[in-house]
Design a protein around this motif. Structure first.
Motif, mmCIF file in Angstrom:
data_model
loop_
_atom_site.group_PDB
_atom_site.id
_atom_site.type_symbol
_atom_site.label_atom_id
_atom_site.label_comp_id
_atom_site.label_asym_id
_atom_site.label_seq_id
_atom_site.Cartn_x
_atom_site.Cartn_y
_atom_site.Cartn_z
ATOM 1 N N GLN A 1 23.783 -12.887 96.458
ATOM 2 C CA GLN A 1 22.678 -12.396 96.138
ATOM 3 C C GLN A 1 22.353 -10.999 96.619
ATOM 4 N N LEU A 2 22.884 -10.763 97.937
ATOM 5 C CA LEU A 2 22.743 -9.704 98.638
ATOM 6 C C LEU A 2 23.757 -8.648 98.574
ATOM 7 N N GLY A 3 24.948 -9.135 97.917
ATOM 8 C CA GLY A 3 25.857 -8.154 97.493
ATOM 9 C C GLY A 3 26.953 -8.129 98.637
ATOM 10 N N ILE A 4 27.000 -9.289 99.148
ATOM 11 C CA ILE A 4 27.992 -9.372 100.512
ATOM 12 C C ILE A 4 29.036 -10.275 99.827
ATOM 13 N N ALA A 5 30.343 -9.823 99.892
ATOM 14 C CA ALA A 5 31.401 -10.525 99.231
ATOM 15 C C ALA A 5 32.000 -11.673 100.333
ATOM 16 N N PHE A 6 31.301 -12.815 100.506
ATOM 17 C CA PHE A 6 31.541 -13.858 101.317
ATOM 18 C C PHE A 6 31.560 -14.892 100.110
ATOM 19 N N THR A 7 32.667 -15.643 99.924
ATOM 20 C CA THR A 7 32.743 -16.713 98.829
ATOM 21 C C THR A 7 33.305 -18.068 99.526
ATOM 22 N N VAL A 8 32.668 -19.068 98.995
ATOM 23 C CA VAL A 8 33.362 -20.235 99.357
ATOM 24 C C VAL A 8 33.630 -21.097 98.213
ATOM 25 N N ASP A 9 34.919 -21.479 97.857
ATOM 26 C CA ASP A 9 35.547 -21.995 96.590
ATOM 27 C C ASP A 9 35.405 -23.382 96.272
#
Length: 145
Positions: free
Chosen positions: A99-107
């Motif tokens: 939501q903050l535009g940070i590319a941190f993803t947990v799949d």
């Protein structure tokens, strides 16, 4: 009466200790990104600090409530359900970072589960090495009978 015992002083925020914990969580999240497949981060390095700040805030605000609501499960599993709570908080951190535009993803759940485990192990180890963990040992000596 002027008492200077620690319990009589008003509580103050120790900013150096907060900074140390933030730095430790940043390194622990970086370790999880590096070790666990399914947890990915791309972007400038300072953004991982924002992810650590989000994770720390969620831990401070939601963890006690989640432990209270799931207390029977935590007791029944001898505390292992805490790893599921860590996974949930890591997934929520990923959603907030998005939501903050940070590319941190947990799949998914399993990367979040193992990522939470890595974060817990690394942060506990680093806090111990940094001397941030306070251990109090009390020795009681009884007079000989």
């Amino acid at each position: 009466m002027n008492s200077s015992s620690p319990s009589s002083r008003p509580s103050r925020i120790d900013y150096s200790r907060l900074f140390l914990r933030w730095l430790i969580y940043s390194l622990a999240i970086f370790a999880a990104v590096w070790i666990v497949p399914g947890i990915e981060f791309s972007g400038p390095g300072w953004q991982i600090g924002i992810v650590a700040l989000l994770f720390g805030l969620l831990n401070a605000l939601l963890r006690p409530l989640l432990y209270l609501l799931t207390c029977p499960l935590v007791i029944l599993t001898l505390g292992l359900f805490g790893l599921v709570i860590n996974a949930l908080l890591l997934g929520l951190t990923s959603a907030l970072a998005d939501q903050l535009g940070i590319a941190f993803t947990v799949d998914g759940f399993w990367p979040a589960f193992f990522g939470g485990l890595v974060i817990a192990i690394v942060s506990t180890t680093l806090q111990y090495l940094a001397g941030d963990v306070q251990v109090r040992i009390m020795v009681e000596r009884r007079p000989p009978e």
